[in-house]
Design a protein around this motif. Structure first.
Motif, PDB file in Angstrom:
ATOM      1  N   SER A 169       0.838  -1.197   0.000  1.00 57.66           N
ATOM      2  CA  SER A 169       0.000   0.000   0.000  1.00 57.66           C
ATOM      3  C   SER A 169       0.875   1.249   0.000  1.00 57.66           C
ATOM      4  N   GLY A 170       0.317   2.338  -0.524  1.00 57.80           N
ATOM      5  CA  GLY A 170       1.054   3.592  -0.576  1.00 57.80           C
ATOM      6  C   GLY A 170       0.855   4.309  -1.901  1.00 57.80           C
ATOM      7  N   ASN A 171       1.645   5.351  -2.123  1.00 62.50           N
ATOM      8  CA  ASN A 171       1.567   6.147  -3.344  1.00 62.50           C
ATOM      9  C   ASN A 171       2.528   5.604  -4.402  1.00 62.50           C
ATOM     10  N   TYR A 172       2.020   5.429  -5.621  1.00 57.88           N
ATOM     11  CA  TYR A 172       2.844   5.007  -6.753  1.00 57.88           C
ATOM     12  C   TYR A 172       2.817   6.117  -7.799  1.00 57.88           C
ATOM     13  N   TYR A 173       4.002   6.553  -8.189  1.00 59.48           N
ATOM     14  CA  TYR A 173       4.119   7.662  -9.137  1.00 59.48           C
ATOM     15  C   TYR A 173       4.449   7.126 -10.528  1.00 59.48           C
ATOM     16  N   CYS A 174       3.673   7.540 -11.489  1.00 59.25           N
ATOM     17  CA  CYS A 174       3.985   7.238 -12.892  1.00 59.25           C
ATOM     18  C   CYS A 174       4.522   8.508 -13.538  1.00 59.25           C
ATOM     19  N   GLU A 175       5.701   8.436 -14.110  1.00 58.68           N
ATOM     20  CA  GLU A 175       6.274   9.581 -14.821  1.00 58.68           C
ATOM     21  C   GLU A 175       6.323   9.273 -16.311  1.00 58.68           C
ATOM     22  N   ALA A 176       5.650  10.108 -17.107  1.00 57.37           N
ATOM     23  CA  ALA A 176       5.714  10.019 -18.570  1.00 57.37           C
ATOM     24  C   ALA A 176       6.687  11.089 -19.044  1.00 57.37           C
ATOM     25  N   GLN A 177       7.653  10.709 -19.869  1.00 61.45           N
ATOM     26  CA  GLN A 177       8.695  11.657 -20.260  1.00 61.45           C
ATOM     27  C   GLN A 177       9.107  11.436 -21.702  1.00 61.45           C
TER      28      GLN A 177
END
Length: 305
Positions: A253-261
């Motif tokens: 559990s927690g925050n998952y960051y997706c970075e599009a670059q």
């Protein structure tokens, strides 16, 4: 491009092509020319027809003006010595030949080999000049004649005519170009990733130990690359649009960051996964969006059980 006159001759017949290789931008207008002479004993009035062709039917050349693929796009100039093709397409890439026919049965002469036309679409190439600026250049797959200049557009509006363009690396605008002095088509626009869409599947109740797929997608040109991070971790968890977590537990559990670059910029979104106690868990999904400037955020929330 070859700029050497090539002469094809036989029994006094002669066809010369000033250029044997021509490159053109898709959507532009192309002119291909030739000159010819004929042997003594042949009068100008003896030449009943002359035209350009790329194909043959039953062993006979097919006049481009009668070819349905060129309908409305082909004109002849200067006693048919000049071929003019408007709105050229990539399918027009071919070898073009000039042929002459006389009043005598079966007598004809074709200048072969002819002129090779290569039609190319334009693409904007992006190169990072430094941490502040990006250099945009308009590129074709072959060398265009002369010293071409390109017309640049930002968000569909003309900005300048130049061989290249410098833009801020923090820009969120869309840039495209086309060949100056032509009616050619504009290149596809380049721009940084737009707001990513993130989701979890399945999004309904699951048992602990199941798998979940996190998906990230963003509109961008050039195409975006994707990297997944978990909050408070420096190393990425995964790369690619889909991140699969197997054997899901409370520790996931927690925050998952997706970075599009891509070369034009980056954009982030957050997906929050929270497990409940017991064998099943629920999702609390929070999407946070950043474009270039991490201090700007838009939050969207939805709850599922």
């Amino acid at each position: 491009m070859c700029c050497v006159t090539v002469i094809q001759s036989q029994d006094g017949w002669r066809v010369n092509y000033p250029q044997t290789d021509v490159c053109a931008a898709k959507g532009s207008t192309v002119k291909i020319s030739c000159g010819y002479t004929y042997p003594p004993g042949i009068r100008y009035s003896d030449i009943k027809d002359r035209f350009w062709f790329t194909k043959e039917k039953d062993g006979e050349p097919v006049d481009l003006k009668t070819d349905s693929e060129y309908s409305g796009r082909v004109k002849y100039g200067y006693y048919k010595r000049t071929l003019i093709i408007t709105d050229v397409r990539e399918s027009d890439s071919a070898e073009y030949k000039f042929t002459l026919m006389t009043n005598k049965t079966g007598e004809k002469y074709t200048g072969s080999p002819g002129v090779t036309l290569s039609v190319t679409g334009l693409q904007v190439q992006v190169r990072r000049s430094d941490s502040t600026w990006l250099e945009l250049t308009c590129h074709s797959s072959c060398v265009l004649s002369g010293h071409p200049e390109y017309v640049w557009y930002k968000n569909e509006k003309y900005i300048k005519t130049a061989s290249s363009l410098l833009v801020s690396s923090a820009s969120t605008d869309r840039y495209s170009c086309y060949l100056g002095g032509s009616s050619g088509q504009r290149s596809p626009a380049v721009y940084g990733p737009q707001r990513p869409s993130v989701s979890a599947s399945p999004s309904a109740e699951m048992l602990e130990g199941d798998s979940v797929n996190l998906t990230c997608s963003a509109d961008a040109n050039p195409a975006a690359n994707y990297t997944w991070y978990k909050e408070h971790e420096d190393s990425p968890r995964a790369s690619g649009q889909i991140f699969t977590i197997t054997d899901f537990t409370a520790e996931h559990s927690g925050n998952y960051y997706c970075e599009a670059q891509n070369e034009m910029g980056r954009s982030n979104s957050t997906l929050r996964l929270i497990t409940s106690s017991g064998k099943s868990h629920s999702f609390f999904c929070s999407l946070t969006h950043y474009i270039n400037n991490p201090t700007k955020e838009v939050t969207h929330r939805k709850r599922g059980l």
